[in-house]
Design a protein around this motif. Sequence first.
Motif, mmCIF file in Angstrom:
data_model
loop_
_atom_site.group_PDB
_atom_site.id
_atom_site.type_symbol
_atom_site.label_atom_id
_atom_site.label_comp_id
_atom_site.label_asym_id
_atom_site.label_seq_id
_atom_site.Cartn_x
_atom_site.Cartn_y
_atom_site.Cartn_z
ATOM 1 N N ALA A 204 7.113 7.617 5.942
ATOM 2 C CA ALA A 204 8.150 6.663 5.562
ATOM 3 C C ALA A 204 9.283 6.645 6.596
ATOM 4 N N ILE B 2 1.154 5.125 3.524
ATOM 5 C CA ILE B 2 2.289 6.035 3.671
ATOM 6 C C ILE B 2 1.847 7.457 3.327
ATOM 7 N N LYS C 34 0.282 6.270 -2.298
ATOM 8 C CA LYS C 34 1.036 6.999 -1.281
ATOM 9 C C LYS C 34 0.541 8.438 -1.292
#
Length: 263
Positions: free
Chosen positions: A157, A190, A221
């Motif tokens: 991120a 991510i 994620k």
Amino acid sequence: MSNCKIISISNQKGGVGKTTTALNLAYALAENGNKVLLIDLDPQSNLTMCFGIDRPEELKTTIYDLMMCVIDEKELPDKSKCILSFNNLDLIPCSIELSAVEMSLVNVMSREVILKMLVENFKADYDYIIVDCMPALGMLTVNALAACDSVLIPATAQYLSAKGLELLLQTIVRVKKRINPHIRIDGILITMYSERTKLSKEILSLINDAYSEHIRIFESKIPVSVKVGEASFRYKSVIEYDPKSKVALAYQDFGKEYLSYGN
Ligand SMILES: Nc1ncnc2c1ncn2[C@@H]1O[C@H](COP(=O)(O)OP(=O)(O)OP(=O)(O)O)[C@@H](O)[C@H]1O
Ligand SMILES: [Mg+2]
């Protein structure tokens, strides 16, 4: 026409989870009944070492040898010599020797498509071929982009919020224009995400503002977890090592999400 999809896992930023994602996506796809071939295209050979090969330099046949065969227009060795098999996954391993290929490519005709020509030989045998790229945008990564149907971009991120992707995206656009008009970007995964912090939520909304209009950001994620290191110490994917762990579940969810978008 074969139905094999070739996925290149790329980001010139080091340590963002490319190799971990290559291994765990391959494992998740294989668990879903797909035949998967992994190609280690990073001279660091981390993916090869994930399979317990501690001394890749002692391997008889690596991706280096196979690319050199294509360059020298020689016949490839028997498939059984090119590919290592581990339960449900196949691997074309790599050693540090691969770093010499970039030099060898300098004077080669069609140097961007050597890997593409090589994988043609294996496509018929697999549903997916996953190429783990090195952290650079040199000739090896260009070969991966030229050979693939789509690119999967693992990124943290923090890196994304700093708009770190521009250079990679430019490179993909240039490859699309000049060498591989069919290339697509599957999306951004991510990695090493810690959802607990308020900061990461803010960062996530920044990323969505910056990219999501043009590029898919996968819902799944991948959290930060010590299990990833533990698994690689045992020469296992994290899904195999501790299937109930958060990070394993995240990679399994990602595998399902990836498949849900179809080819
Ligand atoms: N979700 C995670 N949680 C914690 N550690 C992780 C996670 N994913 C990867 N790591 C660790 O971070 C390091 C880098 O991961 P990995 O090798 O997958 O990245 P990479 O992008 O392939 O790196 P390189 O650019 O050097 O090839 C490794 O030590 C790995 O074990
Ligand atoms: Mg790697």
